[in-house]
Structure formats: C-alpha cells, structure tokens
Write an enzyme that holds these catalytic residues in place. Structure first.
Site, PDB file in Angstrom:
ATOM      1  N   ARG A   1       0.821  -1.228   0.000  1.00 51.37           N
ATOM      2  CA  ARG A   1       0.000   0.000   0.000  1.00 51.37           C
ATOM      3  C   ARG A   1       0.853   1.276   0.000  1.00 51.37           C
ATOM      4  NH1 ARG A   1      -2.472  -3.648  -1.171  1.00 51.37           N
ATOM      5  NH2 ARG A   1      -4.101  -4.708   0.010  1.00 51.37           N
TER       6      ARG A   1
ATOM      7  N   SER B   1     -10.973   2.511   4.248  1.00 55.35           N
ATOM      8  CA  SER B   1     -10.164   2.208   5.437  1.00 55.35           C
ATOM      9  C   SER B   1      -9.516   3.490   5.916  1.00 55.35           C
ATOM     10  CB  SER B   1      -9.070   1.206   5.089  1.00 55.35           C
ATOM     11  OG  SER B   1      -9.633  -0.009   4.755  1.00 55.35           O
TER      12      SER B   1
ATOM     13  N   GLU C   1      -4.585   6.243   6.898  1.00 58.53           N
ATOM     14  CA  GLU C   1      -4.314   5.930   5.484  1.00 58.53           C
ATOM     15  C   GLU C   1      -4.575   7.109   4.536  1.00 58.53           C
ATOM     16  OE1 GLU C   1      -5.258   2.055   3.462  1.00 58.53           O
ATOM     17  OE2 GLU C   1      -6.488   3.390   2.267  1.00 58.53           O
TER      18      GLU C   1
HETATM   19  P1  NAP Z   1      -9.738  -8.485   5.510  1.00 60.08           P
HETATM   20  O1  NAP Z   1      -9.977  -9.317   4.321  1.00 60.08           O
HETATM   21  O2  NAP Z   1     -10.635  -8.573   6.687  1.00 60.08           O
HETATM   22  O3  NAP Z   1      -8.244  -8.699   6.002  1.00 60.08           O
HETATM   23  C1  NAP Z   1      -7.729  -7.925   7.087  1.00 60.08           C
HETATM   24  C2  NAP Z   1      -6.230  -7.969   7.022  1.00 60.08           C
HETATM   25  O4  NAP Z   1      -5.803  -9.316   7.040  1.00 60.08           O
HETATM   26  C3  NAP Z   1      -5.611  -7.341   5.778  1.00 60.08           C
HETATM   27  O5  NAP Z   1      -4.421  -6.730   6.202  1.00 60.08           O
HETATM   28  C4  NAP Z   1      -5.292  -8.520   4.919  1.00 60.08           C
HETATM   29  O6  NAP Z   1      -4.158  -8.343   4.101  1.00 60.08           O
HETATM   30  C5  NAP Z   1      -4.968  -9.557   5.933  1.00 60.08           C
HETATM   31  N1  NAP Z   1      -5.221 -10.884   5.355  1.00 60.08           N
HETATM   32  C6  NAP Z   1      -6.408 -11.530   5.292  1.00 60.08           C
HETATM   33  N2  NAP Z   1      -6.240 -12.736   4.716  1.00 60.08           N
HETATM   34  C7  NAP Z   1      -4.940 -12.833   4.404  1.00 60.08           C
HETATM   35  C8  NAP Z   1      -4.153 -13.837   3.801  1.00 60.08           C
HETATM   36  N3  NAP Z   1      -4.684 -14.998   3.419  1.00 60.08           N
HETATM   37  N4  NAP Z   1      -2.838 -13.615   3.630  1.00 60.08           N
HETATM   38  C9  NAP Z   1      -2.301 -12.452   4.015  1.00 60.08           C
HETATM   39  N5  NAP Z   1      -2.977 -11.471   4.596  1.00 60.08           N
HETATM   40  C10 NAP Z   1      -4.292 -11.647   4.791  1.00 60.08           C
HETATM   41  O7  NAP Z   1      -9.598  -6.955   5.081  1.00 60.08           O
HETATM   42  P2  NAP Z   1     -10.665  -5.803   4.845  1.00 60.08           P
HETATM   43  O8  NAP Z   1     -10.299  -4.678   5.716  1.00 60.08           O
HETATM   44  O9  NAP Z   1     -12.073  -6.298   4.818  1.00 60.08           O
HETATM   45  O10 NAP Z   1     -10.280  -5.422   3.352  1.00 60.08           O
HETATM   46  C11 NAP Z   1     -10.530  -6.325   2.274  1.00 60.08           C
HETATM   47  C12 NAP Z   1      -9.432  -6.168   1.247  1.00 60.08           C
HETATM   48  O11 NAP Z   1      -9.461  -4.842   0.749  1.00 60.08           O
HETATM   49  C13 NAP Z   1      -8.036  -6.412   1.806  1.00 60.08           C
HETATM   50  O12 NAP Z   1      -7.306  -7.092   0.829  1.00 60.08           O
HETATM   51  C14 NAP Z   1      -7.520  -5.021   2.030  1.00 60.08           C
HETATM   52  O13 NAP Z   1      -6.110  -4.925   1.909  1.00 60.08           O
HETATM   53  C15 NAP Z   1      -8.178  -4.300   0.882  1.00 60.08           C
HETATM   54  N6  NAP Z   1      -8.232  -2.857   1.100  1.00 60.08           N
HETATM   55  C16 NAP Z   1      -7.324  -2.081   0.437  1.00 60.08           C
HETATM   56  C17 NAP Z   1      -7.285  -0.738   0.604  1.00 60.08           C
HETATM   57  C18 NAP Z   1      -6.287   0.063  -0.154  1.00 60.08           C
HETATM   58  O14 NAP Z   1      -5.710  -0.390  -1.136  1.00 60.08           O
HETATM   59  N7  NAP Z   1      -6.020   1.269   0.267  1.00 60.08           N
HETATM   60  C19 NAP Z   1      -8.197  -0.117   1.457  1.00 60.08           C
HETATM   61  C20 NAP Z   1      -9.125  -0.927   2.107  1.00 60.08           C
HETATM   62  C21 NAP Z   1      -9.118  -2.305   1.944  1.00 60.08           C
HETATM   63  P3  NAP Z   1      -4.181  -7.576   2.699  1.00 60.08           P
HETATM   64  O15 NAP Z   1      -4.371  -6.147   3.039  1.00 60.08           O
HETATM   65  O16 NAP Z   1      -2.828  -7.874   2.153  1.00 60.08           O
HETATM   66  O17 NAP Z   1      -5.272  -8.124   1.872  1.00 60.08           O
END
Ligand code: NAP
Length: 340
Positions: free
Chosen positions: A165, A239, A335
């Site tokens: 990110r 987020s 963020e």
């Molecule tokens: P989530 O799926 O509940 O996951 C929470 C956290 O756990 C994130 O940091 C996610 O990593 C990590 N995680 C979950 N499963 C994983 C795996 N199998 N291996 C490694 N890490 C894992 O997250 P959420 O808040 O609902 O968001 C859903 C997705 O949207 C996530 O991928 C999140 O990164 C993404 N998102 C991105 C942004 C952005 O680009 N600014 C903003 C909001 C949400 P990851 O972050 O690597 O997935």
C-alpha cells in the site's frame, strides 16, 4: 482550461469535510497539466492532484493552493500477444469502470479489485490492492509530468518503488509527479485458485466451484457491500487506518495476552496485523466519538455521522490511535492523505 476560485472541497471528498480551495482546475489533458502547473508556479501556489476524493481528507480552512481535479479520460489497447493485453488508461477514469471493461474484454489481473472507489491515476499512489491482488502485479508503467524537470516521463513499475500500500508517489517523491496515465498488462488466463481466504470462503459458502472473472467480481462486490458503508449514503474514506506491519519481537507479549491475535507472516521478519481487529479489541467497534462513527462491520472504517469539522475527526482518530498504542504498544497510522 479555466481556473475557478473558492470551490468547497467537501463537495469533492467522500468524507464530506473541507473548506474552499483558493484555485481549482479541471484537468482533461496532458496540456492542461502543464498549464495548471505553470499557473501554480507563476502565482507561487502549492498544488494538489485530486482524483475521486475517496482517500483524502480536507481541512476546514480549505486549501490555499491550486487543486488539479484529474479528469483525463482514455482506455486504449497498446500491446497484445497470445497471453496478455496491455491497456493504457487515462488517470481520470473511474477505477471500477476500468475493472468492468477489462472483465468484458476477458482480461484478468484486476477483477479482485472490483468496487474500489477513486480514479485509475490514484491507484498506483498507494499501490491499491484487495482480496489478493494489487496494482503492482499488473502495472507496466506510469506516464507522468515530472515537476522537477518540467518534462513528461514514463516510469517503469520498478521505478514506482511499490511496497505494501505504498509507492514513491506518497513517500520519497511525494508531490513530484502528476500521473496522467497508467499502463496495465492483463492476462488472458481464467482466474485460478488458490484465492484469498475470504474470497474462497465466499465461494465455499455459495457452493461456487467454477471461477470466471464475472463470478470473482460479483463475489468481491458482494463481500464489500456486506462490510463497507456506501459513501454516497454514509460519508467515509474507506479504510481510515493502514494495517499494522510489526516485527516479531513486538508480538511476544501481545501473543501471550491475546492467543487469538490474527497475524499474517510477510516472510521478511515482519507480520501484518489487521488494524480493524486491534481497534475492535480496544473497544471502539460501533462507537460514536466526536460525531465520527467507528463502523460496526469493519472498525477500520470511520464514518462522518455528525462531525462539525476536521477537529472532530482528528480528536476521534487520535483517541483511537492512543488507545491501540496503550493496549498493544502498536502505533497505527492514518491511510488517507490530507490536502494541506
Ligand atoms: P480483511 O480481508 O478482513 O483482512 C484484514 C487484514 O488481514 C488485511 O491486512 C489482509 O491483508 C490480511 N489478510 C487476510 N487474509 C490474508 C491472507 N490470506 N494472507 C495475508 N494477509 C491476509 O480486510 P478488509 O479490511 O475487509 O479489506 C478487504 C481487502 O481490501 C483487503 O485485501 C484489504 O487490503 C483491501 N483494502 C485495500 C485498501 C487500499 O488499497 N487502500 C483499502 C481498504 C481495503 P491484505 O491487506 O494484504 O489483503
């Protein structure tokens, strides 16, 4: 290109906060970028490039510089072979419509990033990612105006310095480049397991065993809708906090106290800890602080329910950061970028 005065930023940010911008220009072409930049320079104004306004926070006093509202359009195939197609996309295109068009062309690589608000040009800035894909995986290059040399440049993916990110655009070279287009190399292969855990769980729960780009997109949109408030109804910036990246030694005491601490090994001595979980454990899930609601489905998201201004948001944010620090000795970070 017209320059407008006193445009309220709360109308251009999904968090719905922010006073007037001193100067405001709609940018529709590379030529507009040069003109706007020269205007800012001649008038000794700082500038800020605004996309969809979904990941930025504006202040009550507004902005004393020039807002460049990025509207450059474009979606053009620039290379094609048996395995992939490369598409050049204007920085002002809505990211989700890019995903939709790629899927219609049967091109894979960004389908798990369905439903993300904002513009294509903003995507590399924070190396946008979701559900196992990030833009660094498919980005070939970025075309940008380099304000240091006052020339147009093409940066390769390596030159963008992507990490989790993050990129040079919001760290070492913040404010230097104005992105005008991005080129993505997308694959002609069908989506294949293994999928990101929560996506696989969705497939299992819905007894889905055939995976197409549309099926992945619909699953992601469904998961997102169930967890994230619609900014058109409940103002928010997605987020509000970054997921925490910590070192192994920081976890010793926390693991002993919280054996169910969710952790993802990043493989380099660092671990990712979901900040939403930390905020929830610190007792904020669903709470209203200074007119700011901590989302009850995903504590990473803050909603502007009744904030009277930026001060309310800052107070709520600092209270949450302080409580997570006191509880876990982990310093979490905001963020969204601030327009200042
Ligand atoms: P989530 O799926 O509940 O996951 C929470 C956290 O756990 C994130 O940091 C996610 O990593 C990590 N995680 C979950 N499963 C994983 C795996 N199998 N291996 C490694 N890490 C894992 O997250 P959420 O808040 O609902 O968001 C859903 C997705 O949207 C996530 O991928 C999140 O990164 C993404 N998102 C991105 C942004 C952005 O680009 N600014 C903003 C909001 C949400 P990851 O972050 O690597 O997935």
């Amino acid at each position: 290109m017209d320059i407008h005065a006193d445009i309220p930023l709360k109308n251009f940010t999904t968090f719905k906060l922010g006073g007037p911008a001193k100067a405001f220009a709609e940018i529709h072409s590379a030529q507009d970028v040069v003109q706007a930049y020269q205007y800012a320079k001649a008038n000794q104004l700082p500038f800020f490039v605004l996309g969809g306004g979904s990941n930025v926070i504006a202040h009550d006093e507004g902005y004393t510089g020039l807002i460049m509202h990025m509207r450059i359009a474009g979606f053009e195939v620039v290379a094609d072979d048996s395995f992939s197609t490369t598409i050049k996309i204007g920085a002002g295109e809505a990211w989700d419509s890019v995903v939709q068009r790629a899927i219609q062309m049967r091109l894979a690589g960004i389908e798990a990033m369905s439903g993300i608000p904002g513009t294509a040009g903003a995507a590399p800035v924070q190396n946008v990612g979701a559900y196992g894909q990030e833009i660094a995986d498919t980005l070939q290059s970025v075309d940008a105006y380099d304000t240091q040399t006052e020339t147009f440049v093409t940066l390769t993916s390596e030159q963008c310095g992507f990490s989790y990110r993050n990129s040079i655009f919001r760290s070492s070279d913040m404010g230097r480049y104005i992105i005008i287009s991005i080129s993505l190399r997308l694959s002609k292969s069908a989506p294949q397991p293994p999928f990101y855990d929560s996506l696989q769980k969705y497939f299992d729960d819905h007894k889905i065993t055939i995976y197409t780009l549309e099926i992945v997109r619909n699953a992601v949109l469904d998961i997102r809708t169930s967890k994230l408030p619609d900014p058109k109804i409940l103002p928010n910036a997605g987020s509000f906090f970054k997921n925490a990246i910590v070192e192994d030694w920081q976890l010793t005491d926390i693991r002993a106290q919280y054996p169910n601490l969710p952790l993802f090994d990043m493989g380099d001595g660092h671990f990712k800890v979901p900040t939403g979980w930390l905020i929830e454990q610190a007792g904020f899930k669903g709470k209203l602080l200074h007119g700011i609601r901590v989302n009850d489905k995903n504590s990473l998201v803050l909603i502007n329910e009744a904030a009277t201004g930026y001060g309310d948001l800052a107070a709520a944010r600092d209270e949450i950061i302080g409580a997570v620090r006191d509880t876990f000795r982990i310093q979490i970070e905001q963020e969204p970028l601030e327009i200042s």
